[in-house]
Design a protein around this motif. Structure first.
Motif, mmCIF file in Angstrom:
data_model
loop_
_atom_site.group_PDB
_atom_site.id
_atom_site.type_symbol
_atom_site.label_atom_id
_atom_site.label_comp_id
_atom_site.label_asym_id
_atom_site.label_seq_id
_atom_site.Cartn_x
_atom_site.Cartn_y
_atom_site.Cartn_z
ATOM 1 N N ARG A 63 0.811 -1.226 0.000
ATOM 2 C CA ARG A 63 0.000 0.000 0.000
ATOM 3 C C ARG A 63 0.838 1.267 0.000
ATOM 4 N NH1 ARG A 63 -3.156 -3.179 3.656
ATOM 5 N NH2 ARG A 63 -5.119 -3.815 2.634
ATOM 6 N N ASN A 64 2.052 1.185 0.508
ATOM 7 C CA ASN A 64 2.943 2.344 0.456
ATOM 8 C C ASN A 64 3.408 2.649 -0.964
ATOM 9 O OD1 ASN A 64 2.872 2.981 3.157
ATOM 10 N ND2 ASN A 64 4.696 1.786 3.674
ATOM 11 N N ILE A 65 3.146 1.724 -1.897
ATOM 12 C CA ILE A 65 3.526 1.914 -3.295
ATOM 13 C C ILE A 65 2.310 2.071 -4.187
ATOM 14 C CG2 ILE A 65 4.800 0.903 -5.243
ATOM 15 C CD1 ILE A 65 6.270 -0.839 -3.118
ATOM 16 N N ILE A 66 1.301 1.205 -3.961
ATOM 17 C CA ILE A 66 0.171 1.134 -4.879
ATOM 18 C C ILE A 66 -1.018 0.491 -4.170
ATOM 19 C CG2 ILE A 66 0.698 -1.174 -5.823
ATOM 20 C CD1 ILE A 66 0.092 -0.051 -8.619
ATOM 21 N N ASP A 67 -2.200 0.764 -4.631
ATOM 22 C CA ASP A 67 -3.387 0.075 -4.131
ATOM 23 C C ASP A 67 -3.279 -1.407 -4.506
ATOM 24 O OD1 ASP A 67 -5.880 -1.013 -3.617
ATOM 25 O OD2 ASP A 67 -7.011 0.560 -4.644
ATOM 26 N N PRO A 68 -3.310 -2.328 -3.529
ATOM 27 C CA PRO A 68 -3.165 -3.755 -3.843
ATOM 28 C C PRO A 68 -4.142 -4.255 -4.903
ATOM 29 C CG PRO A 68 -3.036 -3.423 -1.477
ATOM 30 C CD PRO A 68 -3.438 -2.102 -2.070
ATOM 31 N N LYS A 69 -5.299 -3.616 -5.021
ATOM 32 C CA LYS A 69 -6.270 -4.062 -6.017
ATOM 33 C C LYS A 69 -5.811 -3.806 -7.446
ATOM 34 C CE LYS A 69 -10.425 -3.980 -3.150
ATOM 35 N NZ LYS A 69 -10.542 -5.461 -3.198
ATOM 36 N N LYS A 70 -4.738 -3.033 -7.598
ATOM 37 C CA LYS A 70 -4.185 -2.791 -8.929
ATOM 38 C C LYS A 70 -3.198 -3.874 -9.356
ATOM 39 C CE LYS A 70 -4.834 2.226 -8.864
ATOM 40 N NZ LYS A 70 -4.190 3.551 -9.011
ATOM 41 N N ILE A 71 -2.949 -4.843 -8.486
ATOM 42 C CA ILE A 71 -2.067 -5.957 -8.860
ATOM 43 C C ILE A 71 -2.788 -6.847 -9.872
ATOM 44 C CG2 ILE A 71 -0.920 -8.059 -8.030
ATOM 45 C CD1 ILE A 71 -0.470 -6.596 -5.366
ATOM 46 N N ASP A 72 -2.143 -7.074 -11.007
ATOM 47 C CA ASP A 72 -2.738 -7.879 -12.084
ATOM 48 C C ASP A 72 -2.300 -9.339 -12.026
ATOM 49 O OD1 ASP A 72 -4.025 -5.674 -13.821
ATOM 50 O OD2 ASP A 72 -1.956 -4.945 -13.564
ATOM 51 N N TYR A 73 -0.994 -9.547 -11.772
ATOM 52 C CA TYR A 73 -0.443 -10.895 -11.809
ATOM 53 C C TYR A 73 0.150 -11.230 -10.441
ATOM 54 C CZ TYR A 73 -0.434 -10.369 -16.965
ATOM 55 O OH TYR A 73 -0.781 -10.165 -18.280
ATOM 56 N N LEU A 74 -0.023 -12.488 -10.059
ATOM 57 C CA LEU A 74 0.587 -12.993 -8.835
ATOM 58 C C LEU A 74 1.399 -14.234 -9.210
ATOM 59 C CD1 LEU A 74 -1.367 -13.336 -5.472
ATOM 60 C CD2 LEU A 74 0.794 -14.457 -5.967
ATOM 61 N N VAL A 75 2.718 -14.159 -9.076
ATOM 62 C CA VAL A 75 3.610 -15.268 -9.417
ATOM 63 C C VAL A 75 3.887 -16.101 -8.173
ATOM 64 C CG1 VAL A 75 5.879 -15.932 -10.300
ATOM 65 C CG2 VAL A 75 4.691 -13.957 -11.286
ATOM 66 N N VAL A 76 3.656 -17.391 -8.273
ATOM 67 C CA VAL A 76 3.950 -18.312 -7.170
ATOM 68 C C VAL A 76 5.161 -19.154 -7.581
ATOM 69 C CG1 VAL A 76 3.060 -20.141 -5.686
ATOM 70 C CG2 VAL A 76 1.505 -18.367 -6.543
ATOM 71 N N ASN A 77 6.337 -18.748 -7.113
ATOM 72 C CA ASN A 77 7.549 -19.512 -7.413
ATOM 73 C C ASN A 77 7.629 -20.804 -6.615
ATOM 74 O OD1 ASN A 77 8.832 -18.016 -9.412
ATOM 75 N ND2 ASN A 77 9.877 -16.677 -7.960
ATOM 76 N N HIS A 78 6.982 -20.791 -5.437
ATOM 77 C CA HIS A 78 7.130 -21.935 -4.521
ATOM 78 C C HIS A 78 5.906 -21.981 -3.616
ATOM 79 C CE1 HIS A 78 8.824 -24.916 -2.005
ATOM 80 N NE2 HIS A 78 9.519 -24.154 -1.168
ATOM 81 N N VAL A 79 5.320 -23.168 -3.467
ATOM 82 C CA VAL A 79 4.045 -23.320 -2.765
ATOM 83 C C VAL A 79 4.211 -23.587 -1.267
ATOM 84 C CG1 VAL A 79 1.841 -24.591 -2.775
ATOM 85 C CG2 VAL A 79 2.999 -24.101 -4.926
ATOM 86 N N GLU A 80 5.431 -23.838 -0.804
ATOM 87 C CA GLU A 80 5.600 -24.108 0.628
ATOM 88 C C GLU A 80 4.976 -22.979 1.453
ATOM 89 O OE1 GLU A 80 9.026 -25.798 3.669
ATOM 90 O OE2 GLU A 80 9.615 -25.010 1.709
ATOM 91 N N MET A 81 4.435 -23.336 2.617
ATOM 92 C CA MET A 81 3.533 -22.433 3.334
ATOM 93 C C MET A 81 4.197 -21.181 3.891
ATOM 94 S SD MET A 81 0.597 -23.774 2.910
ATOM 95 C CE MET A 81 -0.580 -23.246 4.150
#
Length: 406
Positions: A63-81
């Motif tokens: 939020r200090n950079i951008i409104d989170p709702k403006k995120i288009d892509y979410l990259v999951v490099n690793h699924v570990e919790m």
């Protein structure tokens, strides 16, 4: 809660865990971080998330950079919790256009979260994806250290987002390699490899060659734990190139546990024998050394000498537990030997020999056991055991073949 800029429009937005002291049995005495990265472009992209309990820290930095709702892509490099624990909450809040993962990552996400309706985008190795001015490409890294693992490469900025590779468990207010104590940094990087990646060393070797063959210019390596390598990413690449071939440093470790000091007496005499041969050694008492710290030494040692008295026809629990832990990591290219005291049965030496043979250690002594308290003659035999291991190390240094005694 300030984000940290890696390069223009690329930010660290992760979380710092100052409190954790145990990671699956691996002691994390300096805490850790859960790194996530935000790229601002026509398609705003978040690379990885954080462990459950740290969502607010992540989202506040974003939020200090951008409104989170403006995120288009979410990259999951690793699924570990520790990297995906807050993923369902983030997806609900952000509603991304794409959740980007590897083929195995898709399977793992389904097994973890059972969400068939997420907007999955499964990428193939080498696939490129334009974000606008910036371009992502993907390198599949199966079993480093989970089947789903992959790297993401930011082409224009020459940043490799390396998932769990090249990291350290190190909580710090500093984010970059050149800002922290170098001895601490390399110790924690060594410990991380020793306790997480040793088992996968053949795959690490193949991966390093694969990256070299791709001729990717790398200005920065941004792992999921610890600091970001910006000053000298080649330093950690060189270290991994050495660790993955199990290149020892010529030293010996005498790792032991003792009940009434008899085995300890033997350990010190073996050490004296090593010194006679000019071999540097380290005495490691399992009563006061955590197994994950010991593995840090095992990674770089060339000889492992194990000592334990017999208890109930077996080993003391600390040695039994350490051997189970070490066997799971499968260090290789080691010279080995075993010793210990006993009261009336004496199985410990045989059990330690068996464990080392299962790890393909080259055993250069049949093993030495002494009933109750060693006398002077027994201690001389211990010195000779040290001589045998020391001579094998000298022969190894000269490139000679080392023959196993058993």
């Amino acid at each position: 809660m300030n984000p940290i800029e890696l390069s223009k429009n690329v930010y660290w937005v992760g979380a710092i865990d100052w409190m954790t002291r145990d990671f699956h049995g691996y002691s994390t005495d300096r805490g850790t971080t859960y790194n996530a990265y935000l790229i601002i472009d026509e398609k705003v992209t978040l690379i990885d998330t954080v462990k459950e309990g740290y969502r607010r820290e992540l989202m506040n930095r974003i939020r200090n950079i951008i409104d989170p709702k403006k995120i288009d892509y979410l990259v999951v490099n690793h699924v570990e919790m520790d990297h995906s624990g807050v993923l369902p909450d983030v997806i609900r809040e952000v509603e991304p256009e794409k959740v980007i993962c590897s083929k195995m990552g898709h399977k793992a996400l389904m097994k973890h979260f059972h969400e068939a309706d997420w907007p999955y985008h499964v990428v193939t190795p080498g696939e490129e994806m334009s974000l606008g001015e910036k371009t992502l490409s993907f390198v599949e890294t199966r079993m480093l250290h989970w089947p789903d693992s992959m790297f993401t490469y930011l082409k224009e900025d020459q940043i490799l987002f390396s998932s769990d590779a090249f990291g350290e468990h190190l909580a710090s207010s500093e984010r970059f390699d050149d800002e922290v104590n170098q001895d601490v940094l390399m110790y924690e990087a060594t410990k991380y490899y020793a306790n997480i990646l040793t088992l996968y060393s053949p795959l690490v070797k193949k991966l390093i060659k694969q990256v070299q063959d791709m001729h990717l210019p790398i200005k920065m390596i941004a792992p999921d734990h610890g600091v970001i390598w910006r000053k000298n990413p080649g330093k950690i690449l060189e270290a991994y190139s050495r660790w993955c071939v199990n290149e020892g440093n010529g030293k010996a470790l005498v790792i032991y546990d003792s009940m009434w000091h008899s085995t300890e007496m033997m350990a010190k005499s073996i050490a004296a024998g090593l010194l006679d041969k000019g071999i540097n050694y380290k005495l490691v008492n399992l009563q006061v050394n955590h197994r994950s710290n010991v593995m840090c030494d095992v990674l770089e040692a060339s000889a492992i000498i194990l000592g334990c008295p017999t208890l109930n026809n077996g080993m003391l629990p600390r040695m039994a537990g350490f051997l189970m832990y070490m066997r799971g990591l499968r260090p290789t290219n080691k010279i080995g030997a075993a010793f210990g005291s006993f009261g009336w049965s004496g199985e410990a030496v045989k059990l330690m020999n068996t464990a080392m043979k299962e790890m393909n250690f080259t055993l250069v002594h049949k093993g030495l056991k002494v009933q109750y308290v060693p006398e002077h003659g027994h201690l001389e035999e211990c010195v000779e055991l040290g001589h045998a291991v020391g001579q094998a190390l000298l022969d190894m240094k000269e490139g000679k073949d080392i023959e196993a005694v058993i």
